[in-house]
Design a protein around this motif. Structure first.
Motif, mmCIF file in Angstrom:
data_model
loop_
_atom_site.group_PDB
_atom_site.id
_atom_site.type_symbol
_atom_site.label_atom_id
_atom_site.label_comp_id
_atom_site.label_asym_id
_atom_site.label_seq_id
_atom_site.Cartn_x
_atom_site.Cartn_y
_atom_site.Cartn_z
ATOM 1 N N LYS A 1 -15.589 -22.342 28.688
ATOM 2 C CA LYS A 1 -16.626 -21.340 28.464
ATOM 3 C C LYS A 1 -16.100 -19.920 28.620
ATOM 4 C CE LYS A 1 -20.474 -24.346 29.828
ATOM 5 N NZ LYS A 1 -21.581 -24.576 30.810
ATOM 6 N N LEU A 2 -14.918 -19.778 29.258
ATOM 7 C CA LEU A 2 -14.313 -18.461 29.433
ATOM 8 C C LEU A 2 -13.477 -18.037 28.229
ATOM 9 C CD1 LEU A 2 -13.169 -18.837 33.161
ATOM 10 C CD2 LEU A 2 -15.185 -17.629 32.293
ATOM 11 N N GLY A 3 -13.259 -18.993 27.279
ATOM 12 C CA GLY A 3 -12.562 -18.583 26.063
ATOM 13 C C GLY A 3 -11.651 -19.586 25.393
ATOM 14 N N PRO A 4 -10.692 -20.198 26.101
ATOM 15 C CA PRO A 4 -9.665 -21.002 25.420
ATOM 16 C C PRO A 4 -10.207 -22.295 24.806
ATOM 17 C CG PRO A 4 -9.003 -20.425 27.663
ATOM 18 C CD PRO A 4 -10.444 -20.097 27.541
ATOM 19 N N ARG A 5 -9.693 -22.650 23.611
ATOM 20 C CA ARG A 5 -10.071 -23.917 22.968
ATOM 21 C C ARG A 5 -9.388 -25.096 23.656
ATOM 22 N NH1 ARG A 5 -8.278 -24.477 17.506
ATOM 23 N NH2 ARG A 5 -9.852 -26.097 17.263
ATOM 24 N N TYR A 6 -8.180 -24.849 24.157
ATOM 25 C CA TYR A 6 -7.429 -25.884 24.850
ATOM 26 C C TYR A 6 -7.187 -25.446 26.291
ATOM 27 C CZ TYR A 6 -6.183 -27.304 20.055
ATOM 28 O OH TYR A 6 -6.213 -27.682 18.744
ATOM 29 N N VAL A 7 -7.362 -26.372 27.214
ATOM 30 C CA VAL A 7 -7.066 -26.096 28.625
ATOM 31 C C VAL A 7 -6.242 -27.253 29.169
ATOM 32 C CG1 VAL A 7 -7.989 -25.602 30.917
ATOM 33 C CG2 VAL A 7 -9.258 -24.861 28.888
ATOM 34 N N ILE A 8 -5.150 -26.919 29.845
ATOM 35 C CA ILE A 8 -4.300 -27.926 30.476
ATOM 36 C C ILE A 8 -4.280 -27.665 31.973
ATOM 37 C CG2 ILE A 8 -1.961 -28.846 30.707
ATOM 38 C CD1 ILE A 8 -1.482 -28.065 27.790
ATOM 39 N N ILE A 9 -4.611 -28.691 32.742
ATOM 40 C CA ILE A 9 -4.502 -28.612 34.197
ATOM 41 C C ILE A 9 -3.325 -29.482 34.629
ATOM 42 C CG2 ILE A 9 -5.600 -29.168 36.398
ATOM 43 C CD1 ILE A 9 -8.255 -28.418 35.213
ATOM 44 N N LYS A 10 -2.343 -28.840 35.268
ATOM 45 C CA LYS A 10 -1.151 -29.539 35.740
ATOM 46 C C LYS A 10 -1.424 -30.152 37.114
ATOM 47 C CE LYS A 10 1.067 -25.692 35.481
ATOM 48 N NZ LYS A 10 2.098 -24.621 35.556
ATOM 49 N N LYS A 11 -0.911 -31.364 37.296
ATOM 50 C CA LYS A 11 -1.101 -32.065 38.563
ATOM 51 C C LYS A 11 0.238 -32.540 39.131
ATOM 52 C CE LYS A 11 -4.646 -34.831 38.909
ATOM 53 N NZ LYS A 11 -5.396 -34.104 39.963
ATOM 54 N N GLY A 12 1.291 -31.774 38.878
ATOM 55 C CA GLY A 12 2.596 -32.061 39.465
ATOM 56 C C GLY A 12 3.131 -33.427 39.079
ATOM 57 N N SER A 13 3.522 -34.205 40.072
ATOM 58 C CA SER A 13 4.095 -35.526 39.819
ATOM 59 C C SER A 13 3.078 -36.515 39.274
ATOM 60 C CB SER A 13 4.711 -36.087 41.110
ATOM 61 O OG SER A 13 3.734 -36.197 42.130
ATOM 62 N N HIS A 14 1.801 -36.108 39.223
ATOM 63 C CA HIS A 14 0.749 -36.956 38.653
ATOM 64 C C HIS A 14 0.441 -36.604 37.204
ATOM 65 C CE1 HIS A 14 0.108 -38.642 42.606
ATOM 66 N NE2 HIS A 14 -0.038 -37.430 43.094
ATOM 67 N N ALA B 1 -5.803 -10.002 40.436
ATOM 68 C CA ALA B 1 -5.976 -9.489 39.064
ATOM 69 C C ALA B 1 -6.961 -10.353 38.281
ATOM 70 C CB ALA B 1 -4.627 -9.428 38.354
ATOM 71 N N LEU B 2 -8.012 -10.800 38.940
ATOM 72 C CA LEU B 2 -8.955 -11.719 38.303
ATOM 73 C C LEU B 2 -9.633 -11.091 37.086
ATOM 74 C CD1 LEU B 2 -10.367 -14.455 38.254
ATOM 75 C CD2 LEU B 2 -12.065 -13.535 39.866
ATOM 76 N N ALA B 3 -10.016 -9.837 37.176
ATOM 77 C CA ALA B 3 -10.707 -9.186 36.048
ATOM 78 C C ALA B 3 -9.819 -9.160 34.810
ATOM 79 C CB ALA B 3 -11.125 -7.771 36.440
ATOM 80 N N ASP B 4 -8.547 -8.813 34.993
ATOM 81 C CA ASP B 4 -7.612 -8.811 33.861
ATOM 82 C C ASP B 4 -7.433 -10.207 33.296
ATOM 83 O OD1 ASP B 4 -7.137 -6.101 33.871
ATOM 84 O OD2 ASP B 4 -5.333 -6.225 35.109
ATOM 85 N N LEU B 5 -7.371 -11.198 34.177
ATOM 86 C CA LEU B 5 -7.174 -12.570 33.725
ATOM 87 C C LEU B 5 -8.375 -13.063 32.915
ATOM 88 C CD1 LEU B 5 -5.455 -15.145 33.755
ATOM 89 C CD2 LEU B 5 -6.575 -15.782 35.893
ATOM 90 N N LEU B 6 -9.576 -12.734 33.357
ATOM 91 C CA LEU B 6 -10.773 -13.167 32.627
ATOM 92 C C LEU B 6 -10.830 -12.542 31.237
ATOM 93 C CD1 LEU B 6 -13.434 -13.080 35.494
ATOM 94 C CD2 LEU B 6 -12.377 -15.095 34.456
ATOM 95 N N LYS B 7 -10.399 -11.299 31.106
ATOM 96 C CA LYS B 7 -10.326 -10.671 29.785
ATOM 97 C C LYS B 7 -9.281 -11.358 28.914
ATOM 98 C CE LYS B 7 -11.726 -6.078 31.446
ATOM 99 N NZ LYS B 7 -11.264 -4.677 31.673
ATOM 100 N N LEU B 8 -8.163 -11.732 29.537
ATOM 101 C CA LEU B 8 -7.094 -12.383 28.788
ATOM 102 C C LEU B 8 -7.553 -13.720 28.220
ATOM 103 C CD1 LEU B 8 -3.988 -12.362 28.074
ATOM 104 C CD2 LEU B 8 -3.706 -13.779 30.123
ATOM 105 N N LEU B 9 -8.339 -14.468 28.979
ATOM 106 C CA LEU B 9 -8.756 -15.806 28.557
ATOM 107 C C LEU B 9 -9.482 -15.785 27.218
ATOM 108 C CD1 LEU B 9 -9.975 -17.418 31.912
ATOM 109 C CD2 LEU B 9 -7.829 -17.777 30.709
ATOM 110 N N LYS B 10 -10.156 -14.696 26.917
ATOM 111 C CA LYS B 10 -10.882 -14.588 25.648
ATOM 112 C C LYS B 10 -9.933 -14.428 24.450
ATOM 113 C CE LYS B 10 -14.776 -12.317 27.984
ATOM 114 N NZ LYS B 10 -15.593 -13.538 28.056
ATOM 115 N N ARG B 11 -8.654 -14.130 24.721
ATOM 116 C CA ARG B 11 -7.683 -13.889 23.651
ATOM 117 C C ARG B 11 -6.725 -15.063 23.452
ATOM 118 N NH1 ARG B 11 -4.982 -8.062 24.582
ATOM 119 N NH2 ARG B 11 -4.608 -8.321 22.348
ATOM 120 N N LEU B 12 -6.926 -16.136 24.206
ATOM 121 C CA LEU B 12 -5.975 -17.251 24.208
ATOM 122 C C LEU B 12 -6.470 -18.419 23.373
ATOM 123 C CD1 LEU B 12 -5.090 -17.419 28.026
ATOM 124 C CD2 LEU B 12 -3.871 -16.179 26.215
ATOM 125 N N ASP B 13 -5.503 -19.147 22.817
ATOM 126 C CA ASP B 13 -5.800 -20.453 22.219
ATOM 127 C C ASP B 13 -5.735 -21.542 23.275
ATOM 128 O OD1 ASP B 13 -5.955 -19.751 19.300
ATOM 129 O OD2 ASP B 13 -3.958 -18.979 19.755
#
Length: 299
Positions: free
Chosen positions: A192-205, A153-165
């Motif tokens: 560049k795909l939309g969100p002002r904030y991005v969090i990348i989770k790294k598990g136990s790190h 569902a990549l196309a739907d996800l890319l559209k969603l990113l433009k609507r997210l904070d």
């Protein structure tokens, strides 16, 4: 302020090298809602079947989670079964039975449509869009995702990113989305795909935040023993959103501390199967671990 959380509500059967527990309360919305409930009011949007145990409904109610938008339909509740290796970072799915979740269409009561904080927990991007279409100018919208949606569902996800904070994903998903091996290069591309904030989770790190004020490295609370990490990522983002919704001041001023609180709630999640450990803790226990983590990372 209320946090509206939409996602999966499931029964999880979990097996580790040392123990096995069937049909525990699970799902992305369940873990996130319980985590957020330590900080303020939560509205849960989900679906369960008629086989959903009454004791789990009582657990929600003890946490004062609003269940007005929890649909109870004829049929079976979403059931997932998984097995962990000795290295808890590795697991495999044994069984997935969607049940009533297969045809789930989130419908928001009028009272929920003005929720200021919205967490679109891990469900199909089309359903996340559907929820946003019913909202009335929310203050802050966060979405989580997984590799499945990047594949189908990549196309739907890319559209969603433009609507997210804010957008939350793990490091392997960030690589899949951007083809970047370097996490900081991946963060730049996701912005560049939309969100002002991005969090990348790294598990136990821990996790990494990128936002208007730059980067923040959020540590994981150090655990000597992990019982079951299922739902830890959902607990992290749920705790973070719960703190943000109730903290005084701007979102930008509170974002880093909110991530620390989310990290601590996730640590409790890992200490028991399903929600067994998280549901039994207090806000005081959370605050004590936050202070300890602050001491461990101060220099």
């Amino acid at each position: 302020m209320s946090v509206l959380i939409v996602g999966s509500t499931a029964l999880d059967s979990i097996k580790t090298p040392k123990a096995e527990n069937p049909r525990l309360l699970g799902g992305s919305a369940s873990h996130a809602a319980v985590a957020a409930s330590f900080f303020g009011p939560v509205r849960l949007v989900g679906v369960v079947g008629q086989d959903f145990p009454r004791r789990y409904l009582q657990l929600y109610k003890r946490r004062r989670i609003d269940l007005q938008a929890l649909q109870i339909l004829p049929g079976k509740t979403f059931h997932w079964s998984g097995e962990y290796e000795a290295n808890m970072n590795n697991r495999r799915t044994l069984l997935t039975e969607l049940g009533v979740f297969e045809t789930f269409t989130p419908t928001l009561p009028g009272s929920h449509q003005n929720s200021p904080f919205v967490l679109l927990a891990n469900i199909a991007p089309s359903l996340q869009h559907h929820v946003l279409n019913q909202m009335q100018r929310p203050k802050f919208v966060v979405a989580d995702t997984m590799d499945l949606w990047l594949n189908i569902a990549l196309a739907d996800l890319l559209k969603l990113l433009k609507r997210l904070d804010a957008f939350v994903l793990n490091d392997s998903e960030a690589h899949q989305l951007t083809t970047e091996d370097n996490v900081f290069a991946a963060l730049r591309k996701i912005h560049k795909l939309g969100p002002r904030y991005v969090i990348i989770k790294k598990g136990s790190h821990g996790s990494i935040l990128s936002g208007p004020r730059g980067f923040f490295i959020c540590p994981a609370y150090p655990l000597h023993r992990v019982v079951d990490p299922t739902g830890a990522g959902d607990s992290f983002v749920g705790g973070m959103m719960g703190y943000l919704a109730t903290a005084r001041g701007s979102i930008e001023d509170n974002f880093r501390r909110a991530m620390i609180y989310g990290s601590v709630v996730a640590s409790f999640c890992c200490e028991g199967f399903g929600l067994l450990r998280t549901a039994g803790i207090t806000r005081g226990q959370i605050d004590r671990r936050v202070k300890e983590l602050q001491r461990l990372t101060k220099f």
